[in-house]
Design a protein around this motif. Structure first.
Motif, PDB file in Angstrom:
ATOM      1  N   GLU A 137      -2.040   5.974  -0.169  1.00 52.98           N
ATOM      2  CA  GLU A 137      -3.185   5.472  -0.716  1.00 52.98           C
ATOM      3  C   GLU A 137      -4.173   5.225   0.473  1.00 52.98           C
ATOM      4  O   GLU A 137      -3.837   4.731   1.647  1.00 52.98           O
ATOM      5  N   THR A 138      -5.392   5.303   0.245  1.00 54.19           N
ATOM      6  CA  THR A 138      -6.600   5.001   1.287  1.00 54.19           C
ATOM      7  C   THR A 138      -6.894   3.743   1.153  1.00 54.19           C
ATOM      8  O   THR A 138      -7.105   3.023   0.084  1.00 54.19           O
ATOM      9  N   PHE A 139      -7.456   2.866   2.153  1.00 52.88           N
ATOM     10  CA  PHE A 139      -7.914   1.669   2.345  1.00 52.88           C
ATOM     11  C   PHE A 139      -9.028   1.548   3.470  1.00 52.88           C
ATOM     12  O   PHE A 139      -8.975   2.248   4.299  1.00 52.88           O
ATOM     13  N   TYR A 174     -11.221  -8.716   5.131  1.00 54.40           N
ATOM     14  CA  TYR A 174     -10.735  -8.062   3.788  1.00 54.40           C
ATOM     15  C   TYR A 174      -9.966  -6.763   3.817  1.00 54.40           C
ATOM     16  O   TYR A 174     -10.496  -6.041   4.742  1.00 54.40           O
ATOM     17  N   LEU A 175      -9.153  -6.787   3.247  1.00 53.20           N
ATOM     18  CA  LEU A 175      -8.514  -5.490   2.775  1.00 53.20           C
ATOM     19  C   LEU A 175      -8.802  -4.932   1.441  1.00 53.20           C
ATOM     20  O   LEU A 175      -8.367  -5.501   0.786  1.00 53.20           O
ATOM     21  N   LEU A 176      -9.497  -3.828   1.707  1.00 53.29           N
ATOM     22  CA  LEU A 176      -9.997  -3.351   0.174  1.00 53.29           C
ATOM     23  C   LEU A 176      -9.740  -1.714   0.201  1.00 53.29           C
ATOM     24  O   LEU A 176      -9.482  -0.807   0.878  1.00 53.29           O
ATOM     25  N   GLN A 177      -9.938  -1.190  -1.231  1.00 53.79           N
ATOM     26  CA  GLN A 177      -9.912   0.085  -1.412  1.00 53.79           C
ATOM     27  C   GLN A 177     -11.076   0.648  -1.179  1.00 53.79           C
ATOM     28  O   GLN A 177     -11.019   1.919  -0.641  1.00 53.79           O
ATOM     29  N   SER A 178     -12.261   0.094  -0.924  1.00 48.37           N
ATOM     30  CA  SER A 178     -13.606   0.634  -0.536  1.00 48.37           C
ATOM     31  C   SER A 178     -14.415  -0.423  -0.271  1.00 48.37           C
ATOM     32  O   SER A 178     -14.063  -1.726  -0.313  1.00 48.37           O
ATOM     33  N   ILE A 194       0.791  -1.296   0.036  1.00 47.76           N
ATOM     34  CA  ILE A 194       0.058   0.073   0.034  1.00 47.76           C
ATOM     35  C   ILE A 194       0.748   1.156  -0.031  1.00 47.76           C
ATOM     36  O   ILE A 194       1.731   1.398   1.011  1.00 47.76           O
ATOM     37  N   GLU A 252     -17.490  -2.502   7.881  1.00 45.94           N
ATOM     38  CA  GLU A 252     -16.019  -1.813   7.926  1.00 45.94           C
ATOM     39  C   GLU A 252     -15.596  -1.795   9.205  1.00 45.94           C
ATOM     40  O   GLU A 252     -16.577  -1.477  10.348  1.00 45.94           O
ATOM     41  N   GLN A 281     -15.821  -2.677  -3.032  1.00 46.95           N
ATOM     42  CA  GLN A 281     -14.925  -3.059  -4.073  1.00 46.95           C
ATOM     43  C   GLN A 281     -15.202  -4.326  -4.464  1.00 46.95           C
ATOM     44  O   GLN A 281     -15.409  -5.482  -3.233  1.00 46.95           O
TER      45      GLN A 281
END
Length: 209
Positions: free
Chosen positions: A7-9, A35-39, A3, A18, A42
């Motif tokens: 960058e946001t996640f 989960y590690l996600l961008q949104s 990352i 969340e 996603q």
């Protein structure tokens, strides 16, 4: 995790909740999959697997696949097993605003593997947590408490109407897993929640039990 510094996640549960400072202790527990996600919404780049570990009710080990009660009463137990298999579909589709579709298919094509009974509906679907809870033997969908997330959240038990699709048929009390293992050797539940793009799949094997 690769990352970039700017960058946001987000980190979410498999139900796309969340993880925040406020709910961390509630949602993050031993053995939970994250989960590690961008949104939050996603799309997953690939399929994920999660092993479910729980202690089955002793009846799962002792009585799975056994219908002594109905046999002792001189009744054919197969209709009761099939009734139990479609019970989830009946309650899952009871709140549908549009067409209510439930299909029962008997599959005998050897090219697709062993013969199978498939029950397909267009109900509300289940999250990964709700599928996990379905795996726990004798965990009533009406009495789940605490950490358990009901597989029929908001479901209201209808008034008993004979031979009505709005009636509950699970009063037979034999349980979905017991019905599955009476008919066959394994269960495969595939479900997509109406509010999510994720498709969840649960596999239970009588051999594993």
């Amino acid at each position: 995790f690769g990352i970039a510094s700017g960058e946001t996640f987000v980190i979410t549960t498999t139900n796309r909740k969340e993880i925040t400072e406020d709910n961390f202790s509630e949602l993050v527990q031993d053995g939970v999959t994250l989960y590690l996600l961008q949104s939050v919404d996603q799309m997953l780049p690939l399929a994920t697997k999660e092993r479910i570990d729980f202690l089955p009710h002793y009846d799962t080990l002792v009585k799975s696949g056994m219908y002594e009660y109905y046999a002792s009463e001189g009744q054919n137990p197969l209709p009761f097993a099939l009734a139990e298999l479609i019970d989830n579909s009946l309650s899952a589709t009871s709140q549908n605003t549009g067409i209510r579709s439930i299909q029962i298919k008997l599959l005998f094509d050897d090219s697709q593997g062993k013969p199978a009974v498939a029950v397909i509906d267009n109900g509300s679907g289940m999250t990964s947590k709700q599928l996990n809870n379905w795996a726990v033997y004798r965990l009533s969908k009406f009495t789940r408490q605490g950490d358990f997330e009901s597989d029929h959240s908001g479901y209201v038990r209808p008034l008993p109407v004979p031979r009505s699709l709005n009636s509950d048929i699970s009063y037979f009390g034999v349980g979905g897993k017991q019905a599955v293992f009476f008919v066959g050797q394994s269960a495969r539940m595939i479900s997509k929640p109406a509010t999510s793009q994720d498709v969840h799949e649960l596999v239970l094997s009588k051999e594993d039990f």
